[in-house]
Design an enzyme around this catalytic site. Sequence first.
Site, PDB file in Angstrom:
ATOM      1  N   HIS A 136       0.817  -1.230   0.000  1.00 15.78           N
ATOM      2  CA  HIS A 136       0.000   0.000   0.000  1.00 15.78           C
ATOM      3  C   HIS A 136       0.846   1.275   0.000  1.00 15.78           C
ATOM      4  O   HIS A 136       0.298   2.369  -0.129  1.00 15.78           O
ATOM      5  CB  HIS A 136      -0.936   0.034   1.212  1.00 15.78           C
ATOM      6  CG  HIS A 136      -1.893  -1.108   1.263  1.00 15.78           C
ATOM      7  ND1 HIS A 136      -2.756  -1.389   0.233  1.00 15.78           N
ATOM      8  CD2 HIS A 136      -2.102  -2.071   2.197  1.00 15.78           C
ATOM      9  CE1 HIS A 136      -3.468  -2.470   0.535  1.00 15.78           C
ATOM     10  NE2 HIS A 136      -3.085  -2.901   1.725  1.00 15.78           N
ATOM     11  N   ASP A 170      -2.455 -10.918  -1.806  1.00 14.36           N
ATOM     12  CA  ASP A 170      -2.984 -10.416  -0.537  1.00 14.36           C
ATOM     13  C   ASP A 170      -4.486 -10.117  -0.727  1.00 14.36           C
ATOM     14  O   ASP A 170      -4.938  -9.861  -1.839  1.00 14.36           O
ATOM     15  CB  ASP A 170      -2.234  -9.125  -0.150  1.00 14.36           C
ATOM     16  CG  ASP A 170      -2.601  -8.607   1.223  1.00 14.36           C
ATOM     17  OD1 ASP A 170      -1.902  -8.945   2.184  1.00 14.36           O
ATOM     18  OD2 ASP A 170      -3.612  -7.861   1.336  1.00 14.36           O
ATOM     19  N   HIS A 172      -6.046  -7.539   0.023  1.00 16.67           N
ATOM     20  CA  HIS A 172      -6.263  -6.138  -0.346  1.00 16.67           C
ATOM     21  C   HIS A 172      -5.538  -5.786  -1.642  1.00 16.67           C
ATOM     22  O   HIS A 172      -4.466  -6.322  -1.922  1.00 16.67           O
ATOM     23  CB  HIS A 172      -5.754  -5.217   0.761  1.00 16.67           C
ATOM     24  CG  HIS A 172      -6.358  -5.487   2.104  1.00 16.67           C
ATOM     25  ND1 HIS A 172      -5.772  -6.327   3.031  1.00 16.67           N
ATOM     26  CD2 HIS A 172      -7.515  -5.039   2.660  1.00 16.67           C
ATOM     27  CE1 HIS A 172      -6.539  -6.374   4.119  1.00 16.67           C
ATOM     28  NE2 HIS A 172      -7.606  -5.608   3.920  1.00 16.67           N
ATOM     29  N   ASP A 259      -4.078 -13.055   4.395  1.00 17.16           N
ATOM     30  CA  ASP A 259      -5.329 -12.548   4.973  1.00 17.16           C
ATOM     31  C   ASP A 259      -6.555 -12.967   4.157  1.00 17.16           C
ATOM     32  O   ASP A 259      -7.672 -12.520   4.440  1.00 17.16           O
ATOM     33  CB  ASP A 259      -5.275 -11.023   5.181  1.00 17.16           C
ATOM     34  CG  ASP A 259      -4.675 -10.261   4.017  1.00 17.16           C
ATOM     35  OD1 ASP A 259      -4.341 -10.880   2.991  1.00 17.16           O
ATOM     36  OD2 ASP A 259      -4.535  -9.027   4.130  1.00 17.16           O
TER      37      ASP A 259
HETATM   38  C1  OKP Z   1      -2.882  -4.173   4.831  1.00 17.67           C
HETATM   39  B1  OKP Z   1      -2.495  -5.402   4.010  1.00 17.67           B
HETATM   40  C2  OKP Z   1      -9.546  -2.937  10.757  1.00 17.67           C
HETATM   41  C3  OKP Z   1      -9.434  -2.134   9.460  1.00 17.67           C
HETATM   42  C4  OKP Z   1      -8.054  -2.189   8.883  1.00 17.67           C
HETATM   43  C5  OKP Z   1      -6.658  -1.779   6.980  1.00 17.67           C
HETATM   44  C6  OKP Z   1      -6.271  -2.778   5.988  1.00 17.67           C
HETATM   45  C7  OKP Z   1      -4.803  -2.732   5.655  1.00 17.67           C
HETATM   46  C8  OKP Z   1      -4.347  -4.026   5.048  1.00 17.67           C
HETATM   47  N1  OKP Z   1      -9.564  -2.143  11.922  1.00 17.67           N
HETATM   48  N2  OKP Z   1      -7.997  -1.981   7.477  1.00 17.67           N
HETATM   49  O1  OKP Z   1      -2.794  -5.341   2.649  1.00 17.67           O
HETATM   50  O2  OKP Z   1      -2.876  -6.662   4.543  1.00 17.67           O
HETATM   51 ZN    ZN Z   2      -3.984  -7.346   3.114  1.00 18.21          ZN
END
Ligand code: OKP
Ligand code: ZN
Length: 316
Positions: A136, A170, A172, A259
């Site tokens: 990110h 990932d 995301h 994840d």
């Molecule tokens: C980073 B990676 C929960 C919300 C968090 C952020 C996501 C960041 C992901 N309190 N959201 O790509 O795993």
């Molecule tokens: Zn992620």
Amino acid sequence: MKIVYSPKHKQHSPPFEIYDDVKEEYAEKPEGIETIYNFLRQKGVGSVISPGSFSMDNIRKLHHPAYIDFLKKRSGQLRKGEILYPSYFITDTYIAVTSGTYNAAIESVNIVLTGATGILDGEKLAYSLCRPPGHHAEERSMGGYCFFNNAAIAANVLSKTEKVAILDIDFHHGNGTQNAFYERSDVLYVSLHADPRFKYPYKTGFAEEKGKGKGLGFNINYPLKLKTGNKEYLETLKKALRDIAEFNPKYLVVSLGFDTYEHDPICDFKLTIPFYEEIGAEIKTLNKPTLLVHEGGYAVDALGEIAYNFLKGLSS
Ligand code: OKP
Ligand code: ZN
């Protein structure tokens, strides 16, 4: 297979993130990488090496000096135990800076560059246990637990004379990585991730984002619906792998997030632990020298087994 690991990531451990003005426990914990590292050692998988150190030029090619200096300065001003939620050079407020953050982020880049050096030297597979994660992080901003874009920095080094594909699995979308190579045709970015209409990073990751200028056609997004399970994931993964095979890169970089696991506490896919072996086996069919770069994965207790299964598929 070499596993690149350093304990320095533990210096970056903010207690809280801020979500819609509410303090929550920081999901991206040091225990994630530690669990993977300990599990693989106990199983006798791979040989662990420590990262070397590399020129800052590698980072400066992807990140603006003003951003790098800001992070270094603000992290350096903090005392142990202090937390900063920066107001500038940041895309969201989940992320926190502590006194050890800058050093941990630099070490995370050293970890990825050590893995990349192995690949350039002719190794078939290297696993960089990066933390903090990177996909990110953009040219001028931190966000989503990421500070420097490890995978993009490595892909940039690997692409000096050769074509490189980045497969981002990932949960995301890797907005930082997409942006870094959006106008380049020598680095293909392909990502499978949760539909950004519903999940972080919200602003990018749509199928219409296909690259720009020379890079048009070299950015491929596969947004997936929430609750995606093994079967649907596999179908899409096969499409992504066909895209990569067609591009025919010399090297493959995998932004490897766990994840997507069914019990991840902050995500919504339904992949099961044994299925990660299949993911690994599919990626293996590309038969390219491969650099694995750790990204997300928040179900700490399951991460060792997930990584073990993934590597089993990839190396058997
Ligand atoms: C980073 B990676 C929960 C919300 C968090 C952020 C996501 C960041 C992901 N309190 N959201 O790509 O795993
Ligand atoms: Zn992620």
